[in-house]
Design a protein around this motif. Structure first.
Motif, short mmCIF file in Angstrom:
data_model
loop_
_atom_site.label_atom_id
_atom_site.label_comp_id
_atom_site.label_asym_id
_atom_site.label_seq_id
_atom_site.Cartn_x
_atom_site.Cartn_y
_atom_site.Cartn_z
N PHE A 151 0.85 -1.19 0.00
CA PHE A 151 0.00 0.00 0.00
C PHE A 151 0.88 1.24 0.00
O PHE A 151 1.63 1.48 0.96
CB PHE A 151 -0.93 0.00 1.21
CG PHE A 151 -1.88 -1.17 1.23
CD1 PHE A 151 -3.10 -1.08 0.59
CD2 PHE A 151 -1.52 -2.35 1.84
CE1 PHE A 151 -3.97 -2.16 0.58
CE2 PHE A 151 -2.38 -3.44 1.83
CZ PHE A 151 -3.61 -3.33 1.20
N ALA A 152 0.81 2.02 -1.07
CA ALA A 152 1.59 3.24 -1.20
C ALA A 152 0.70 4.43 -0.89
O ALA A 152 -0.19 4.78 -1.67
CB ALA A 152 2.18 3.36 -2.61
N VAL A 153 0.93 5.05 0.28
CA VAL A 153 0.23 6.28 0.63
C VAL A 153 1.14 7.41 0.18
O VAL A 153 2.16 7.70 0.80
CB VAL A 153 -0.05 6.35 2.14
CG1 VAL A 153 -0.74 7.67 2.48
CG2 VAL A 153 -0.92 5.18 2.57
N THR A 154 0.78 8.03 -0.91
CA THR A 154 1.68 8.92 -1.61
C THR A 154 1.06 10.31 -1.77
O THR A 154 0.08 10.64 -1.12
CB THR A 154 2.08 8.29 -2.96
OG1 THR A 154 3.00 9.17 -3.64
CG2 THR A 154 0.87 8.04 -3.84
N VAL B 3 2.84 -4.16 4.07
CA VAL B 3 3.51 -2.88 4.33
C VAL B 3 2.67 -1.74 3.79
O VAL B 3 2.12 -1.80 2.69
CB VAL B 3 4.91 -2.87 3.69
CG1 VAL B 3 5.48 -1.45 3.65
CG2 VAL B 3 5.85 -3.79 4.44
N VAL B 4 2.58 -0.67 4.60
CA VAL B 4 2.01 0.61 4.17
C VAL B 4 3.19 1.57 4.05
O VAL B 4 3.81 1.92 5.05
CB VAL B 4 0.98 1.15 5.17
CG1 VAL B 4 0.45 2.50 4.71
CG2 VAL B 4 -0.16 0.15 5.35
N LEU B 5 3.52 1.96 2.84
CA LEU B 5 4.68 2.80 2.57
C LEU B 5 4.24 4.24 2.35
O LEU B 5 3.53 4.54 1.38
CB LEU B 5 5.43 2.29 1.33
CG LEU B 5 6.67 3.07 0.90
CD1 LEU B 5 7.73 3.07 2.00
CD2 LEU B 5 7.24 2.49 -0.39
N CYS B 6 4.65 5.13 3.24
CA CYS B 6 4.27 6.54 3.15
C CYS B 6 5.39 7.34 2.50
O CYS B 6 6.46 7.49 3.10
CB CYS B 6 3.96 7.10 4.54
SG CYS B 6 2.61 6.28 5.40
N GLY B 7 5.17 7.83 1.30
CA GLY B 7 6.19 8.60 0.60
C GLY B 7 5.79 8.86 -0.83
O GLY B 7 4.92 8.18 -1.39
#
Length: 210
Positions: free
Chosen positions: A42-45, A108-112
């Motif tokens: 999950f990409a929180v972008t 994984v939740v990736l914030c970027g």
């Protein structure tokens, strides 16, 4: 746990070969087939200033029993700041790290800041069942004000702010036609808590029971 190293012959590859259903890593050197967890990422972008890091802190508290929330900028170091090919070394390193974390059974939740064209073509993309993209957005005037209010060490001068506003406009215009499409979430008038709740709902709506 390094998925790029064969568990039998110790051969290393930059281009993992994945056989799906069930997911298996295939070593082209010795033929060894190794089952692994192929989970969604999950990409929180979104552009800088839209609230990713702030929301990420709340997500860590709310999702720690089911997900691993990480901040992309923690690996933004000199050795990975390769400007060519959409910072491929930086992107590949994150995908490898996330895939290794996935072997513990938690997505994984990736914030970027990232967009599909920077992840989807990479060889490491094969290590994930899907990558979901949610881009936080806000009105240009609000975004500019947020960036101007940042501390001096972040070096947000007017030319850099203008560049980020152009990037935000590009995302808004192209999000729906990317592969896969990016979901947009407007944070202009939302509180941090409201935004975190919306992001949490988005994540859980795309997740089967781990």
């Amino acid at each position: 746990m390094n998925l790029l190293i064969c568990a039998r012959c110790d051969a290393y590859t930059d281009t993992p070969v994945v056989e799906a259903d069930p997911p298996v890593l295939h070593c082209v050197e010795c033929g060894h087939r190794r089952p692994f967890r192929r989970l969604p990422l999950f990409a929180v972008t979104g552009p800088s200033g839209t609230g990713k890091s702030t929301v990420g802190r709340l997500l860590t508290e709310r999702l720690s029993d089911r997900y691993v929330v990480v901040e992309q900028d923690v690996l933004w170091v000199d050795g990975l700041r390769d400007p060519s090919h959409h910072h491929r070394l930086f992107r590949s390193t994150w995908l490898r790290m996330a895939a290794m974390i996935h072997q513990n059974g938690r997505p994984v939740v990736l914030c970027g800041t990232v967009v599909p064209p920077e992840f989807e073509p990479l060889p490491e993309r094969a290590l994930f069942s899907e990558i979901h993209y949610l881009s936080l957005m806000c009105d240009p005037e609000v975004l500019a004000a947020r960036l101007r209010a940042r501390p001096a060490w972040r070096e947000w001068d007017e030319p850099r702010i203008a560049e980020m506003l152009e990037y935000a406009a590009w995302i808004r215009e192209n999000a729906a036609t990317m592969t896969p499409p990016m979901t947009l979430l407007d944070t202009t008038d939302a509180s941090v808590e409201e935004t975190a709740h919306a992001v949490q709902e988005w994540i859980t709506s795309h997740t089967a029971t781990p």
